[in-house]
Motif scaffolding. Structure first.
Motif, mmCIF file in Angstrom:
data_model
loop_
_atom_site.group_PDB
_atom_site.id
_atom_site.type_symbol
_atom_site.label_atom_id
_atom_site.label_comp_id
_atom_site.label_asym_id
_atom_site.label_seq_id
_atom_site.Cartn_x
_atom_site.Cartn_y
_atom_site.Cartn_z
ATOM 1 N N TYR A 1 0.152 -7.240 0.808
ATOM 2 C CA TYR A 1 -0.794 -6.964 -0.265
ATOM 3 C C TYR A 1 -2.227 -7.203 0.213
ATOM 4 C CZ TYR A 1 -3.313 -7.531 -4.653
ATOM 5 O OH TYR A 1 -4.235 -7.429 -5.664
ATOM 6 N N ASP A 2 -2.435 -8.328 0.917
ATOM 7 C CA ASP A 2 -3.785 -8.661 1.395
ATOM 8 C C ASP A 2 -4.314 -7.592 2.338
ATOM 9 O OD1 ASP A 2 -3.862 -10.891 -0.116
ATOM 10 O OD2 ASP A 2 -3.338 -12.286 1.490
ATOM 11 N N ILE A 3 -3.446 -7.102 3.233
ATOM 12 C CA ILE A 3 -3.873 -6.056 4.166
ATOM 13 C C ILE A 3 -4.247 -4.811 3.383
ATOM 14 C CG2 ILE A 3 -3.089 -4.513 6.009
ATOM 15 C CD1 ILE A 3 -1.360 -6.807 7.031
ATOM 16 N N LYS A 4 -3.406 -4.477 2.398
ATOM 17 C CA LYS A 4 -3.654 -3.279 1.598
ATOM 18 C C LYS A 4 -4.990 -3.404 0.865
ATOM 19 C CE LYS A 4 -1.517 -1.438 -2.135
ATOM 20 N NZ LYS A 4 -0.460 -1.666 -3.118
ATOM 21 N N VAL A 5 -5.214 -4.571 0.247
ATOM 22 C CA VAL A 5 -6.437 -4.787 -0.522
ATOM 23 C C VAL A 5 -7.670 -4.728 0.381
ATOM 24 C CG1 VAL A 5 -7.724 -6.582 -1.757
ATOM 25 C CG2 VAL A 5 -5.399 -6.047 -2.413
ATOM 26 N N VAL B 1 -0.947 -12.041 -9.020
ATOM 27 C CA VAL B 1 0.284 -11.307 -9.343
ATOM 28 C C VAL B 1 0.506 -10.135 -8.380
ATOM 29 C CG1 VAL B 1 -0.017 -11.896 -11.776
ATOM 30 C CG2 VAL B 1 -0.694 -9.649 -10.988
ATOM 31 N N MET B 2 -0.441 -9.922 -7.491
ATOM 32 C CA MET B 2 -0.371 -8.821 -6.517
ATOM 33 C C MET B 2 -0.170 -7.490 -7.222
ATOM 34 S SD MET B 2 1.728 -10.489 -3.378
ATOM 35 C CE MET B 2 2.689 -11.793 -4.094
ATOM 36 N N GLY B 3 -1.003 -7.209 -8.167
ATOM 37 C CA GLY B 3 -0.933 -5.949 -8.905
ATOM 38 C C GLY B 3 -2.113 -5.853 -9.854
ATOM 39 N N GLU B 4 -1.997 -4.958 -10.821
ATOM 40 C CA GLU B 4 -3.069 -4.799 -11.810
ATOM 41 C C GLU B 4 -2.600 -5.390 -13.131
ATOM 42 O OE1 GLU B 4 -6.133 -2.925 -12.194
ATOM 43 O OE2 GLU B 4 -6.299 -2.940 -10.014
ATOM 44 N N VAL B 5 -3.269 -6.413 -13.615
ATOM 45 C CA VAL B 5 -2.924 -6.893 -14.956
ATOM 46 C C VAL B 5 -3.686 -6.058 -15.974
ATOM 47 C CG1 VAL B 5 -2.341 -9.265 -14.393
ATOM 48 C CG2 VAL B 5 -4.708 -8.673 -14.790
ATOM 49 N N THR B 6 -3.075 -5.879 -17.146
ATOM 50 C CA THR B 6 -3.799 -5.146 -18.190
ATOM 51 C C THR B 6 -4.721 -6.116 -18.901
ATOM 52 O OG1 THR B 6 -1.853 -5.545 -19.537
ATOM 53 C CG2 THR B 6 -2.116 -3.316 -18.678
ATOM 54 N N LEU B 7 -5.859 -5.631 -19.319
ATOM 55 C CA LEU B 7 -6.800 -6.431 -20.089
ATOM 56 C C LEU B 7 -6.874 -5.840 -21.492
ATOM 57 C CD1 LEU B 7 -9.791 -6.940 -17.636
ATOM 58 C CD2 LEU B 7 -7.860 -8.446 -18.051
ATOM 59 N N PRO B 8 -6.796 -6.611 -22.534
ATOM 60 C CA PRO B 8 -6.519 -8.045 -22.507
ATOM 61 C C PRO B 8 -5.020 -8.305 -22.413
ATOM 62 C CG PRO B 8 -6.845 -7.307 -24.760
ATOM 63 C CD PRO B 8 -7.013 -6.099 -23.893
ATOM 64 N N SER B 9 -4.672 -9.490 -21.937
ATOM 65 C CA SER B 9 -3.265 -9.887 -21.939
ATOM 66 C C SER B 9 -3.161 -11.399 -21.886
ATOM 67 C CB SER B 9 -2.534 -9.251 -20.752
ATOM 68 O OG SER B 9 -3.125 -9.639 -19.544
ATOM 69 N N ARG C 1 5.732 -14.513 0.204
ATOM 70 C CA ARG C 1 4.650 -14.689 1.190
ATOM 71 C C ARG C 1 4.477 -13.435 2.037
ATOM 72 N NH1 ARG C 1 5.430 -20.832 3.338
ATOM 73 N NH2 ARG C 1 5.885 -21.651 1.280
ATOM 74 N N ILE C 2 5.603 -12.813 2.394
ATOM 75 C CA ILE C 2 5.511 -11.566 3.165
ATOM 76 C C ILE C 2 4.842 -10.494 2.314
ATOM 77 C CG2 ILE C 2 6.870 -9.739 4.262
ATOM 78 C CD1 ILE C 2 8.936 -11.931 4.949
ATOM 79 N N ARG C 3 5.267 -10.440 1.021
ATOM 80 C CA ARG C 3 4.638 -9.480 0.109
ATOM 81 C C ARG C 3 3.132 -9.709 0.060
ATOM 82 N NH1 ARG C 3 5.982 -9.257 -5.934
ATOM 83 N NH2 ARG C 3 4.273 -7.794 -6.051
ATOM 84 N N ARG C 4 2.750 -11.003 0.062
ATOM 85 C CA ARG C 4 1.336 -11.333 -0.052
ATOM 86 C C ARG C 4 0.548 -10.851 1.169
ATOM 87 N NH1 ARG C 4 -1.861 -13.612 -3.213
ATOM 88 N NH2 ARG C 4 -0.186 -14.123 -4.651
ATOM 89 N N VAL C 5 1.140 -11.037 2.355
ATOM 90 C CA VAL C 5 0.448 -10.585 3.572
ATOM 91 C C VAL C 5 0.208 -9.082 3.498
ATOM 92 C CG1 VAL C 5 0.691 -10.273 6.058
ATOM 93 C CG2 VAL C 5 1.322 -12.448 5.013
#
Ligand SMILES: *[C@@H]1O[C@H](CO)[C@@H](O)[C@H](O)[C@H]1NC(C)=O
Length: 400
Positions: free
Chosen positions: A330-334, A269-277, A324-328
Motif C-alpha cells: 500500500y505504501d509503495i502504491k501511495v 485502513v489502507m483504503g478510502e474511508v467515506t466521510l462522514p463515518s 504488514r505485507i499489505r501495508r508495504v
C-alpha cells in the motif's frame, strides 16, 4: 570609512541577534550545555518538507520566548549530521520536537503550531507543580487549562469541591472533576496518563497517537475538513452525547472525538474511508472496527461500542504478517500513484531506470557465462572475466 565600518558591524551584530533566537546545535551540545539550562529543540532532516514548513514557526517561537525573557533556549539540529545528538534523544521521525530540562527529556506530540509549541515550552519550562494558594490563582489556572490535575491538601482553600477525604488527587476537566482512587484506578502515573485527555475533543493525528499510548480504543466521528454536511454534524453530536452520558461505562475503554479529513485514517485502513463515518481504532495493534449497520440512534452507537468490547464485531486491519505485507505494498502504491499522475514521464523514468540497470547487469552476466563456454581459442570479450583456461595459462606463465 569608520562610519561605514560601524554600520557594517552594527549590521553584523543585528544578523547575529536575529539568528541567535534559534541556535544550531551539533554533537558537542551535550558537553557544552549548562546543567541547568532548559532547551526546546527541533530535530530535522534536510529532505523533510514538514521540517521546512516548521522553520518560520520555529523562528517566531525563538524570538517570542526571547522577548518575554523565558528561561527556555531554542535550538535546532540536523539529525542527519549530528547523529550522536539525535541518537541520544532517540529521534525516530522528523521533525522531532522535544525539551530538555535538567536531565529529563520531554517529547512534544501535539499539533505543530506556534501556539501549541509555545504552550508546551512554557508549561515544561516553568515549575512542574505550581502552588495554587488562593481561589483566584486556582480560577486563573482553570481558565487556562482544559485538563488540570490538582493535589488538594488538608488545609486547602478549595472549598468549592466536595471531596470524600483529604488529601486527594483530582482532575478537573469536561466541566467537572474526578477523584483518583488508588483501589479502583491503579497507580497514579497510569491514571494521569489515561485521564489527560478531554472526554470528547477534536483529534488530530498527533493526539490520536498519544491517545494510543493509554491503551484505550478511540471512537472517531470522521468528518470533512471544512463546511460540514448535516450528517457530519449529526455524527459529531451523537459521539459527544454518548461520551458525556455514558462516561461511567465507557471512559475506561474509550476516548471519544472527531477528526477532520480522512487522510490519516485512509492510511490506517489502507483504503478510502467515506466521510462522514464512524470508526473505532485500536492503536495498540493498528486494528479498527466499523459499525455493522447504519447508526441512526444513540442505541445503535452504544450497541456498536458493546460489540467492540465483547468482540462480537470483527477487528479489521491489525499488525499480523499478512497486514504488514499489505501495508508495504500500500505504501509503495501511495508513494508512486501521485508521481505517475502528476509527472508520468518522470515516474516512468524513476521506475524504469533501476529496472534497466538490473536488466543490463543480467545481460552482462549471461554474456559472460556464454563467453566462458565459447572462449576456447582465447578471443575474449574485453568486458568478460578471463575464462578458466586463460587464467590457467596466466598462472602457468607465472610459475615458469
Ligand atoms: C487492541 O489491541 C491490543 C494489542 O494487540 C489487544 O490486546 C486488545 O485486545 C485490542 N482491543 C480490542 C478491543 O480488540
Amino acid at each position: 570609512m569608520s562610519l561605514r565600518r560601524n554600520s557594517l558591524s552594527g549590521l553584523l551584530l543585528l544578523l547575529v541577534c536575529v539568528s541567535a533566537f534559534v541556535e544550531e546545535l551539533d554533537d558537542s551540545f551535550l558537553e557544552t550545555r549548562g546543567a541547568d539550562d532548559i532547551w526546546l529543540i527541533k530535530f530535522y532532516a534536510p529532505w523533510c518538507s514538514f521540517c521546512k514548513q516548521l522553520d518560520p514557526v520555529w523562528h517566531q517561537i525563538g524570538s517570542e520566548l526571547r522577548s518575554v525573557g523565558s528561561p527556555v533556549n531554542v535550538g535546532k539540529s540536523d539529525a542527519t549530521v549530528s547523529i550522536g545528538l539525535a541518537k541520544e534523544f532517540q529521534v525516530r521521525g522528523y521533525p522531532a520536537i522535544l525539551m530538555l530540562k535538567k536531565d529529563v527529556k520531554y517529547n512534544y506530540s501535539g499539533p505543530r503550531t506556534r501556539e501549541g509549541i509555545l504552550e508546551f515550552a512554557n508549561r515544561v519550562g516553568g515549575p512542574l507543580v505550581r502552588s495554587l494558594s488562593s481561589l483566584q490563582l486556582f480560577q486563573h489556572a482553570m481558565d487556562r487549562h482544559d485538563v488540570m490535575f490538582v493535589y488538594v491538601g488538608a488545609t486547602s482553600p478549595l472549598k468549592m469541591v466536595s471531596l470524600p477525604s483529604l488529601p486527594a488527587v483530582v482532575v478537573f476537566k469536561d466541566g467537572s472533576y474526578f477523584t483518583f482512587n488508588e483501589e479502583r484506578d491503579g497507580d497514579l502515573k497510569s491514571w494521569i496518563n489515561r485521564e489527560r485527555f478531554l472526554n470528547y475533543m477534536k483529534i488530530d493525528s498527533y493526539t490520536l497517537y498519544a491517545m494510543g499510548e493509554t491503551g484505550k480504543l478511540v471512537l472517531l466521528a470522521l468528518v470533512e475538513a471544512n463546511s460540514l454536511c448535516k450528517e457530519s454534524l449529526r455524527y459529531k453530536s451523537l459521539v459527544e452525547k454518548v461520551s458525556a452520558e455514558n462516561r461511567e461505562t465507557y471512559s475506561r475503554h474509550f476516548h471519544f472525538g472527531f477528526m477532520e479529513g480522512g487522510d490519516y485514517i485512509n492510511g490506517l485502513v489502507m483504503g478510502e474511508v467515506t466521510l462522514p463515518s464512524l470508526i473505532v481504532v485500536n492503536l495498540s495493534n493498528d486494528g479498527y472496527f466499523l459499525p455493522p449497520g447504519a447508526v441512526e440512534t444513540e442505541r445503535h452507537l452504544l450497541d456498536f461500542l458493546d460489540g467492540v468490547l465483547e468482540s462480537s464485531i470483527e477487528c479489521q486491519g491489525g499488525n499480523s504478517i499478512h497486514q504488514r505485507i499489505r501495508r508495504v505494498i500500500y505504501d509503495i502504491k501511495v508513494t508512486l500513484t501521485p508521481l505517475f499522475s502528476q509527472a508520468p514521464l518522470f515516474g516512468c523514468f524513476l521506475v524504469s531506470f533501476p529496472l534497466a540497470i538490473a536488466i543490463f547487469f543480467c545481460y552482462l552476466c549471461c554474456k559472460a557465462r556464454s563467453n566462458m563456454s565459447e572462449d576456447d581459442d582465447g578471443e575474449g570479450d574485453t568486458l568478460s572475466a578471463p575464462s578458466p583456461q586463460r587464467r590457467k595459462k596466466l598462472s602457468d606463465k607465472k610459475t615458469d
